[in-house]
Scaffold this motif. Structure first.
Motif, PDB file in Angstrom:
ATOM      1  N   GLU A  74      32.064  43.234  40.011  1.00 31.73           N
ATOM      2  CA  GLU A  74      31.696  42.597  41.281  1.00 31.73           C
ATOM      3  C   GLU A  74      32.917  41.961  41.933  1.00 31.73           C
ATOM      4  OE1 GLU A  74      29.268  38.704  42.902  1.00 31.73           O
ATOM      5  OE2 GLU A  74      28.281  39.939  41.371  1.00 31.73           O
ATOM      6  N   LEU A  75      33.707  41.221  41.150  1.00 27.25           N
ATOM      7  CA  LEU A  75      34.897  40.578  41.710  1.00 27.25           C
ATOM      8  C   LEU A  75      35.899  41.612  42.219  1.00 27.25           C
ATOM      9  CD1 LEU A  75      35.451  37.740  39.076  1.00 27.25           C
ATOM     10  CD2 LEU A  75      34.929  37.418  41.494  1.00 27.25           C
ATOM     11  N   GLY A  76      36.036  42.719  41.475  1.00 30.68           N
ATOM     12  CA  GLY A  76      37.025  43.733  41.831  1.00 30.68           C
ATOM     13  C   GLY A  76      36.742  44.411  43.151  1.00 30.68           C
ATOM     14  N   VAL A  77      35.453  44.631  43.461  1.00 31.15           N
ATOM     15  CA  VAL A  77      35.119  45.287  44.730  1.00 31.15           C
ATOM     16  C   VAL A  77      34.931  44.273  45.860  1.00 31.15           C
ATOM     17  CG1 VAL A  77      34.092  47.295  43.615  1.00 31.15           C
ATOM     18  CG2 VAL A  77      32.639  45.339  44.162  1.00 31.15           C
ATOM     19  N   THR A  78      34.734  42.990  45.524  1.00 33.63           N
ATOM     20  CA  THR A  78      34.625  41.947  46.548  1.00 33.63           C
ATOM     21  C   THR A  78      35.998  41.480  46.998  1.00 33.63           C
ATOM     22  OG1 THR A  78      32.562  41.202  45.506  1.00 33.63           O
ATOM     23  CG2 THR A  78      33.579  39.712  47.097  1.00 33.63           C
ATOM     24  N   ILE A  79      36.930  41.378  46.038  1.00 39.06           N
ATOM     25  CA  ILE A  79      38.321  40.994  46.333  1.00 39.06           C
ATOM     26  C   ILE A  79      39.207  42.159  45.874  1.00 39.06           C
ATOM     27  CG2 ILE A  79      40.122  39.248  46.001  1.00 39.06           C
ATOM     28  CD1 ILE A  79      37.908  37.326  45.056  1.00 39.06           C
ATOM     29  N   PRO A  80      39.318  43.221  46.680  1.00 36.74           N
ATOM     30  CA  PRO A  80      40.001  44.447  46.218  1.00 36.74           C
ATOM     31  C   PRO A  80      41.522  44.341  46.252  1.00 36.74           C
ATOM     32  CG  PRO A  80      39.218  44.751  48.456  1.00 36.74           C
ATOM     33  CD  PRO A  80      38.790  43.376  48.038  1.00 36.74           C
ATOM     34  N   LYS A  81      42.060  43.446  45.411  1.00 39.97           N
ATOM     35  CA  LYS A  81      43.502  43.254  45.324  1.00 39.97           C
ATOM     36  C   LYS A  81      43.949  43.489  43.893  1.00 39.97           C
ATOM     37  CE  LYS A  81      45.178  39.561  47.324  1.00 39.97           C
ATOM     38  NZ  LYS A  81      45.364  38.130  47.662  1.00 39.97           N
ATOM     39  N   SER A  82      45.146  44.040  43.711  1.00 38.48           N
ATOM     40  CA  SER A  82      45.712  44.165  42.379  1.00 38.48           C
ATOM     41  C   SER A  82      46.017  42.772  41.834  1.00 38.48           C
ATOM     42  CB  SER A  82      47.004  44.993  42.420  1.00 38.48           C
ATOM     43  OG  SER A  82      46.727  46.351  42.686  1.00 38.48           O
ATOM     44  N   GLY A  83      46.068  42.657  40.511  1.00 42.71           N
ATOM     45  CA  GLY A  83      46.361  41.375  39.879  1.00 42.71           C
ATOM     46  C   GLY A  83      45.228  40.848  39.037  1.00 42.71           C
ATOM     47  N   GLY A  84      44.027  41.466  39.143  1.00 42.81           N
ATOM     48  CA  GLY A  84      42.917  41.092  38.282  1.00 42.81           C
ATOM     49  C   GLY A  84      42.576  39.616  38.343  1.00 42.81           C
ATOM     50  N   ASP A  85      42.406  38.996  37.145  1.00 47.73           N
ATOM     51  CA  ASP A  85      42.007  37.591  37.040  1.00 47.73           C
ATOM     52  C   ASP A  85      42.849  36.692  37.934  1.00 47.73           C
ATOM     53  OD1 ASP A  85      42.598  39.138  34.560  1.00 47.73           O
ATOM     54  OD2 ASP A  85      41.073  37.854  33.667  1.00 47.73           O
ATOM     55  N   TYR A  86      44.164  36.937  37.922  1.00 48.14           N
ATOM     56  CA  TYR A  86      45.087  36.084  38.680  1.00 48.14           C
ATOM     57  C   TYR A  86      44.744  36.090  40.168  1.00 48.14           C
ATOM     58  CZ  TYR A  86      49.226  35.162  41.486  1.00 48.14           C
ATOM     59  OH  TYR A  86      50.079  34.712  42.465  1.00 48.14           O
ATOM     60  N   SER A  87      44.522  37.270  40.735  1.00 50.25           N
ATOM     61  CA  SER A  87      44.214  37.353  42.168  1.00 50.25           C
ATOM     62  C   SER A  87      42.889  36.678  42.492  1.00 50.25           C
ATOM     63  CB  SER A  87      44.174  38.820  42.614  1.00 50.25           C
ATOM     64  OG  SER A  87      45.449  39.407  42.519  1.00 50.25           O
ATOM     65  N   TYR A  88      41.889  36.850  41.605  1.00 53.00           N
ATOM     66  CA  TYR A  88      40.574  36.263  41.867  1.00 53.00           C
ATOM     67  C   TYR A  88      40.629  34.737  41.762  1.00 53.00           C
ATOM     68  CZ  TYR A  88      39.592  41.098  40.486  1.00 53.00           C
ATOM     69  OH  TYR A  88      39.622  42.466  40.343  1.00 53.00           O
ATOM     70  N   VAL A  89      41.285  34.221  40.712  1.00 53.67           N
ATOM     71  CA  VAL A  89      41.366  32.768  40.523  1.00 53.67           C
ATOM     72  C   VAL A  89      42.168  32.133  41.655  1.00 53.67           C
ATOM     73  CG1 VAL A  89      42.316  30.959  39.039  1.00 53.67           C
ATOM     74  CG2 VAL A  89      41.026  32.838  38.030  1.00 53.67           C
ATOM     75  N   THR A  90      43.262  32.771  42.083  1.00 51.51           N
ATOM     76  CA  THR A  90      44.070  32.252  43.194  1.00 51.51           C
ATOM     77  C   THR A  90      43.247  32.210  44.479  1.00 51.51           C
ATOM     78  OG1 THR A  90      46.086  33.154  42.199  1.00 51.51           O
ATOM     79  CG2 THR A  90      46.194  32.575  44.526  1.00 51.51           C
ATOM     80  N   GLU A  91      42.492  33.269  44.722  1.00 46.31           N
ATOM     81  CA  GLU A  91      41.677  33.355  45.934  1.00 46.31           C
ATOM     82  C   GLU A  91      40.576  32.296  45.946  1.00 46.31           C
ATOM     83  OE1 GLU A  91      40.744  35.513  49.558  1.00 46.31           O
ATOM     84  OE2 GLU A  91      42.354  35.930  48.137  1.00 46.31           O
ATOM     85  N   ILE A  92      39.989  32.017  44.770  1.00 41.79           N
ATOM     86  CA  ILE A  92      38.818  31.137  44.700  1.00 41.79           C
ATOM     87  C   ILE A  92      39.210  29.675  44.484  1.00 41.79           C
ATOM     88  CG2 ILE A  92      36.693  30.644  43.424  1.00 41.79           C
ATOM     89  CD1 ILE A  92      36.674  33.707  42.734  1.00 41.79           C
ATOM     90  N   PHE A  93      40.132  29.419  43.545  1.00 44.12           N
ATOM     91  CA  PHE A  93      40.449  28.048  43.147  1.00 44.12           C
ATOM     92  C   PHE A  93      41.775  27.528  43.707  1.00 44.12           C
ATOM     93  CE2 PHE A  93      37.737  29.489  39.539  1.00 44.12           C
ATOM     94  CZ  PHE A  93      36.673  28.611  39.754  1.00 44.12           C
ATOM     95  N   TYR A 190      43.761  45.139  37.399  1.00 42.31           N
ATOM     96  CA  TYR A 190      45.148  44.801  37.742  1.00 42.31           C
ATOM     97  C   TYR A 190      45.792  45.842  38.646  1.00 42.31           C
ATOM     98  CZ  TYR A 190      45.066  41.058  34.312  1.00 42.31           C
ATOM     99  OH  TYR A 190      44.754  39.912  33.631  1.00 42.31           O
ATOM    100  N   VAL A 191      45.215  47.015  38.733  1.00 42.39           N
ATOM    101  CA  VAL A 191      45.822  48.083  39.541  1.00 42.39           C
ATOM    102  C   VAL A 191      44.842  48.570  40.603  1.00 42.39           C
ATOM    103  CG1 VAL A 191      47.438  48.819  37.768  1.00 42.39           C
ATOM    104  CG2 VAL A 191      45.153  49.817  37.790  1.00 42.39           C
ATOM    105  N   THR A 192      43.997  47.660  41.101  1.00 39.37           N
ATOM    106  CA  THR A 192      42.975  48.033  42.080  1.00 39.37           C
ATOM    107  C   THR A 192      43.574  48.731  43.290  1.00 39.37           C
ATOM    108  OG1 THR A 192      41.659  46.120  41.406  1.00 39.37           O
ATOM    109  CG2 THR A 192      41.080  47.148  43.494  1.00 39.37           C
ATOM    110  N   GLU A 193      44.741  48.268  43.754  1.00 41.77           N
ATOM    111  CA  GLU A 193      45.336  48.825  44.968  1.00 41.77           C
ATOM    112  C   GLU A 193      45.886  50.227  44.763  1.00 41.77           C
ATOM    113  OE1 GLU A 193      48.161  46.047  46.497  1.00 41.77           O
ATOM    114  OE2 GLU A 193      46.727  44.399  46.517  1.00 41.77           O
ATOM    115  N   GLU A 194      46.018  50.666  43.515  1.00 45.97           N
ATOM    116  CA  GLU A 194      46.489  52.024  43.240  1.00 45.97           C
ATOM    117  C   GLU A 194      45.346  52.974  42.901  1.00 45.97           C
ATOM    118  OE1 GLU A 194      50.337  52.010  40.850  1.00 45.97           O
ATOM    119  OE2 GLU A 194      49.814  49.888  40.807  1.00 45.97           O
ATOM    120  N   LEU A 195      44.095  52.449  42.959  1.00 45.88           N
ATOM    121  CA  LEU A 195      42.916  53.271  42.703  1.00 45.88           C
ATOM    122  C   LEU A 195      42.515  54.048  43.946  1.00 45.88           C
ATOM    123  CD1 LEU A 195      40.397  51.048  40.681  1.00 45.88           C
ATOM    124  CD2 LEU A 195      41.265  53.281  39.999  1.00 45.88           C
ATOM    125  N   VAL A 196      42.101  55.282  43.734  1.00 47.56           N
ATOM    126  CA  VAL A 196      41.497  56.067  44.807  1.00 47.56           C
ATOM    127  C   VAL A 196      40.050  55.597  44.949  1.00 47.56           C
ATOM    128  CG1 VAL A 196      40.817  58.367  45.550  1.00 47.56           C
ATOM    129  CG2 VAL A 196      42.975  58.044  44.313  1.00 47.56           C
TER     130      VAL A 196
END
Length: 460
Positions: A74-93, A190-196
């Motif tokens: 859910e987080l990966g498709v809601t915040i489609p940025k590479s970086g995984g946990d780090y990107s989500y925590v930065t965006e939210i907290f 962690y590589v969401t931005e490189e996914l097709v």
């Protein structure tokens, strides 16, 4: 002129969207299976006290990984940025929480995981050379750096025959050992931005890979217990080698070769994903800007890869394999829990944001209940190991304020950073990504940055 512009567009230096569904599944499965199944069975059995309970822990470990992966989908498709946990925590907290997660990942989580996989590789390669003893310390470290039929045991009466009574703390440590074998289930994020087509392929890859890995792990452990007694497994320094000697006779050499290939592939996967984490952190201004650059020809983050390798070499010289596993598993679970708390917080703050996948709230709540149990009793059972892990995380606070929050640094410091960045660029032959995946969305500049203001202006 138009043709020249088209060639320039085609030759832009940027991360490429080249990871399809099959490659995505291979990243998850390859990262999870890498080495854990060849070293964690001993730790799980040692702390659980019986064969039956060890098998239950393996199945529950897969179930917990599945719950976590659903939340990450859910987080990966809601915040489609590479970086995984780090990107989500930065965006939210915010920046500080994201930086502390990044700090612990770069300093402990990924270097330690790479060190454990490398040591597993060296142990399995050297075990046939030293069949009757533990491979020499120096030999295993050097080789690590180079790589960067007892069916009765499964009957109910014997499977739950305890040779010790496990405490709640022992069960928590058994889960920590088993969770190391499942670590990597979140690496595709962690590589969401490189996914097709990440909105479709990210959840599909997770749903295919996690049940498959759980099935493989459970039946691999059943195979171990049918070939070896619990005492033989606990006394073995290389479980798969002992298993091969029991079943394959003259062809037992196949096992160490197979394990070496598996762990070598796992190292490749870990380096691939962990370097993207450094890349994402540098792009947000939380790490030196050199780590946000990619090779002009191969389009890979060479500086980030070199930092990961160097940190791994340092960690490899500290502690034994099972202590390292406790370190990394505790910090891993701490970061997973904070990220999944972020999912609930995001639901509350932004209830109307577009979510292609929306899991039932019982899933993150169930995961967090297990998470709290595991962390509390792990801290109770191994206060030194877990305490050191927490101290390492919080050492990132002064680093954040000095390196990231403090914007108006003296000109001499800015000049030093610029000269080191320029030197690194020439050495690694790297530049900032141009226009491609990394800059598809116009983002506001980070409030805090390692990057000197003159360098930020130059990029614009």
């Amino acid at each position: 002129m138009a043709g020249g512009e088209q060639r320039g567009a085609r030759e832009r230096v940027a991360l490429k969207k080249e990871i399809g569904l099959l490659s995505a599944c291979a990243i998850i499965i390859g990262n999870i299976i890498g080495s854990g199944i060849f070293i964690s069975p001993k730790g799980v059995l040692e702390h659980s006290g019986s064969v039956g309970l060890a098998l239950i822990i393996w199945v529950l470990g897969g179930g917990v990984a599945a719950l976590g992966s659903l939340c990450y989908a859910e987080l990966g498709v809601t915040i489609p940025k590479s970086g995984g946990d780090y990107s989500y925590v930065t965006e939210i907290f915010g920046g500080l929480a994201g930086f502390l997660l990044l700090w612990s990942a770069v300093l402990i989580m990924y270097p330690t995981s790479l060190a454990v996989i490398s040591l597993t590789f060296s142990n399995y390669v050297l075990q046939p050379v030293f069949p009757n003893c533990i491979p020499p310390y120096n030999a295993s470290r050097i080789l690590s750096m180079v790589c960067l039929r007892n069916y009765e045991e499964l009957t109910p009466s014997n499977a739950f025959k305890f040779w010790m009574t496990p405490s709640v703390g022992h069960l928590a440590l058994a889960f920590l050992q088993g969770s190391f074998a499942f670590s990597g289930w979140n690496f595709l994020n962690y590589v969401t931005e490189e996914l097709v087509d990440p909105r479709r392929n990210l959840p599909r890859a997770i749903f295919i890979s996690i049940p498959l890995v759980t099935f493989v792990y459970t039946f691999t452990n059943i195979a171990y217990f049918t070939a070896m007694s619990p005492q033989e497994l606990l006394s073995s320094n290389a479980v798969a080698v002992t298993f091969g000697e029991k079943l394959l006779g003259y062809f037992s050499w196949v096992m160490p070769v197979s394990v070496a290939l598996s762990t070598f592939g796992g190292i490749n996967g870990y380096l691939f994903t962990s370097s993207r984490l450094c890349f994402s952190g540098a792009r947000e201004g939380h790490l030196p800007s050199l780590l946000a650059m990619i090779h002009v020809k191969h389009c890979t983050p060479i500086p980030a890869l070199l930092v990961c390798c160097l940190a791994t070499l340092i960690i490899m010289l500290v502690g034994d394999t099972y202590t390292l596993i406790n370190y990394v598993s505790f910090i891993n679970y701490l970061c997973y829990g904070v990220t999944i708390i972020g999912l609930i917080v995001l639901r509350w703050r932004k209830p109307k944001i577009f979510r292609p996948i929306k899991v039932n709230l019982l899933i993150p709540i169930t995961y967090l209940a297990f998470w709290a149990f595991l962390l509390i009793f792990s801290l109770y059972s191994e206060p030194v190991v877990c305490g050191i892990g927490l101290i390492i995380i919080f050492t990132g606070v002064p680093v954040f304020f000095l390196g990231v929050y403090w914007r108006n640094k003296p000109k001499s410091v800015n000049r030093l950073i610029e000269s080191m960045t320029c030197w690194g660029q020439k050495l690694c032959f790297v530049v900032y990504p141009q226009g491609g995946v990394a800059e598809e969305e116009e983002e506001a500049p980070s409030a805090f940055s390692w990057r000197p203001e003159s360098e930020t202006a130059a990029r614009k």
